[in-house]
Design a protein around this motif. Structure first.
Motif, PDB file in Angstrom:
ATOM      1  N   GLU A 123      -7.221   4.549  -2.552  1.00 46.10           N
ATOM      2  CA  GLU A 123      -6.736   3.675  -1.495  1.00 46.10           C
ATOM      3  C   GLU A 123      -5.283   4.008  -1.151  1.00 46.10           C
ATOM      4  O   GLU A 123      -4.486   4.360  -2.018  1.00 46.10           O
ATOM      5  N   ARG A 124      -4.948   3.879   0.130  1.00 51.59           N
ATOM      6  CA  ARG A 124      -3.616   4.278   0.604  1.00 51.59           C
ATOM      7  C   ARG A 124      -2.508   3.525  -0.111  1.00 51.59           C
ATOM      8  O   ARG A 124      -1.495   4.114  -0.501  1.00 51.59           O
ATOM      9  N   GLN A 125      -2.700   2.214  -0.315  1.00 49.10           N
ATOM     10  CA  GLN A 125      -1.622   1.446  -0.930  1.00 49.10           C
ATOM     11  C   GLN A 125      -1.373   1.853  -2.382  1.00 49.10           C
ATOM     12  O   GLN A 125      -0.231   1.817  -2.864  1.00 49.10           O
ATOM     13  N   GLU A 128       0.559   5.130  -2.276  1.00 48.04           N
ATOM     14  CA  GLU A 128       1.972   4.896  -1.930  1.00 48.04           C
ATOM     15  C   GLU A 128       2.722   4.293  -3.102  1.00 48.04           C
ATOM     16  O   GLU A 128       3.880   4.651  -3.358  1.00 48.04           O
ATOM     17  N   ARG A 129       2.086   3.376  -3.820  1.00 46.93           N
ATOM     18  CA  ARG A 129       2.758   2.718  -4.930  1.00 46.93           C
ATOM     19  C   ARG A 129       3.064   3.696  -6.072  1.00 46.93           C
ATOM     20  O   ARG A 129       4.115   3.613  -6.713  1.00 46.93           O
ATOM     21  N   SER A 141      -7.048   2.058  -9.662  1.00 44.56           N
ATOM     22  CA  SER A 141      -8.112   1.947  -8.666  1.00 44.56           C
ATOM     23  C   SER A 141      -9.447   1.624  -9.337  1.00 44.56           C
ATOM     24  O   SER A 141     -10.181   0.737  -8.887  1.00 44.56           O
TER      25      SER A 141
END
Length: 369
Positions: A123-125, A128-129, A141
C-alpha cells in the motif's frame, strides 16, 4: 494435508497453463504431483479461469489454491468452486471490507487463506511511511490484513512476505515469525532463471528453514514449474527435512586428481538419473579423499593412475581400468538400487497415494512462547 505445528515442510509450485484450459491445467498438475509437488496454485485473472475452477478443484490429486488479485468476487467464486485454499494479495484487493467478506466466506467452508504480501504490491501509505519495501513495511502490511481476518473470527491463515532480495526476505520473515504464530509460506519472489534463482532461493529459504522458520515453500523460477519442485525438494533434502532419495558426490576441481573426474562424474550422473531410492554414489579421483568418500557411499569409485577401485557398501569389489569405471559403477549402482527397492516393497514401505480427491488443507499454529 497438514501445514504448520510440526508437520513436514511442503513444496508448492504454480501452473503456467491458462487456467481456463482445465484439461491442460490438470495435466500439468499431474506432472507436478509426479515430481513431488504437495500443493499447487493456479492463476485466476479472468472470468474464464473462474469457470474452470470446479473441474480443476474436483479432479486434482493435490490441493489447489486459487491465486486472486484485484477481483474479490473471484475469491468468493473460488471458494464456491471447491478450491482447497485461496491466496489473496491485500494490496491488490484494496477494499478492506471485501477482504473481511472473503474471510467470512472461507470460514463457513473451512478453507484456509494465504495472505501474500510482495514488495511490488504494498500500500502507498506503508511505502511512504517506511521509505520503501523494507522488511518492516512487508510485515506491517501482512499483519494489518491478518487483523482484518481475525476481526471477523477467521484464523485459518498462512502468511508470506516475499521479496526478490534474499537478505531483505530473510529479515522480513524473521521479524514476522517473532510477531505471530501463523504458518509461514517461504519464497524469494521473482528469483529469476535457474542460474541465479536457485542460488537466491536456497540462501533465502534454506537460511530460514535452518532456523526453524517456515512451513511451506515455493522456489519461484523463470522455468517450467517442475524445476521449481525439484529445487524445493533439493533444499529440503539438503537440510534433512525430507528423506534424500539419491545423492551423487564427486570431487571438486583439484590439481590432485589423477583421472578425468569431470568426465567420469558427468557420465555417471547421466546414467543413474533414473534411480529413485535412498542411496549415495561417490565419484572420487585422488588418493587424499577418494578412498574414504568412496567407502562411506553406498557405491563409489576411488580412481587414480588410470584405474579405479569400485566400492559397494564400504568394501572393494574389484579394480578396473579407467575406461571401464563408468560402466562398472553404473552397473553396481543399479544393482544395489534394485535391491533397496525390493527390500522396501517386502517390508511394506509407505506409498503416497495420489489417486482420488485432493486432501483437505489443515493449518496448525506454532506453540505459544
Amino acid at each position: 494435508m497438514e501445514i504448520g505445528d510440526g508437520a513436514p515442510v511442503s513444496v508448492q509450485s504454480m501452473t503456467i497453463t491458462k487456467t481456463a484450459d482445465y484439461n491442460a491445467t490438470l495435466q500439468q498438475i499431474a506432472e507436478l504431483a509426479a515430481t513431488g509437488c504437495d500443493i499447487v496454485r493456479v492463476a485466476v485473472p479472468d472470468t474464464d479461469d473462474v469457470a474452470a475452477l470446479p473441474q480443476i478443484a474436483s479432479k486434482s490429486t493435490i490441493p489447489v489454491i486459487a491465486d486472486i488479485h484485484f477481483q474479490w468476487k473471484y475469491a468468493i467464486a473460488a471458494l464456491e468452486a471447491g478450491c482447497q485454499g485461496i491466496r489473496i494479495n491485500p494490496g491488490n484487493v484494496k477494499k478492506h471490507d471485501k477482504v473481511a467478506l472473503i474471510g467470512r466466506e472461507a470460514a463457513a467452508r473451512g478453507v484456509p487463506i494465504r495472505i501474500g504480501v510482495n514488495a511490488g504490491s504494498l500500500e502507498r501509505q506503508i511505502l511512504e511511511r517506511h521509505g520503501g519495501p523494507v522488511p518492516a513495511a512487508l510485515v506491517e502490511s501482512a499483519l494489518n490484513e491478518v487483523k482484518l481476518l481475525e476481526d471477523v473470527g477467521f484464523g485459518d491463515i498462512k502468511i508470506s512476505v516475499k521479496h526478490n532480495d534474499p537478505w531483505t526476505m530473510i529479515q522480513a520473515y524473521r521479524m514476522l515469525a517473532a510477531q505471530c504464530d501463523y504458518p509461514l509460506h517461504l519464497g524469494v519472489t521473482e528469483a529469476g532463471t535457474p542460474t541465479k534463482g536457485i542460488t537466491k532461493s536456497a540462501i533465502g529459504i534454506g537460511t530460514l528453514l535452518a532456523e526453524g522458520i517456515g512451513d511451506t515453500i515455493r522456489v519461484s523460477l523463470t522455468a517450467p514449474p517442475a524445476e521449481e519442485v525439484k529445487a524445493g525438494i533439493a533444499i529440503l533434502e539438503a537440510l534433512h527435512l525430507r528423506e534424500q532419495k539419491f545423492d551423487l558426490v564427486a570431487c571438486p576441481s583439484c590439481g590432485r586428481a589423477e583421472v578425468d573426474v569431470f568426465a567420469l562424474a558427468s557420465a555417471v550422473e547421466e546414467r543413474v538419473k533414473d534411480i529413485d531410492v535412498p542411496m549415495r554414489v561417490a565419484v572420487m579421483g585422488c588418493i587424499v579423499n577418494g578412498p574414504g568418500e568412496a567407502r562411506e557411499a553406498d557405491v563409489g569409485v576411488a580412481a587414480g593412475k588410470g584405474k579405479g577401485q569400485i566400492f559397494v557398501k564400504g568394501e572393494v569389489v574389484r579394480t578396473v581400468p579407467e575406461e571401464s569405471i563408468v560402466d562398472e559403477l553404473v552397473f553396481e549402482a543399479h544393482k544395489l538400487a534394485a535391491e533397496i527397492a525390493s527390500a522396501g516393497a517386502e517390508h511394506g514401505a509407505p506409498v503416497v497415494a495420489r489417486i482420488g480427491a485432493a486432501p483437505v488443507l489443515q493449518l496448525g499454529r506454532k506453540p505459544s512462547s
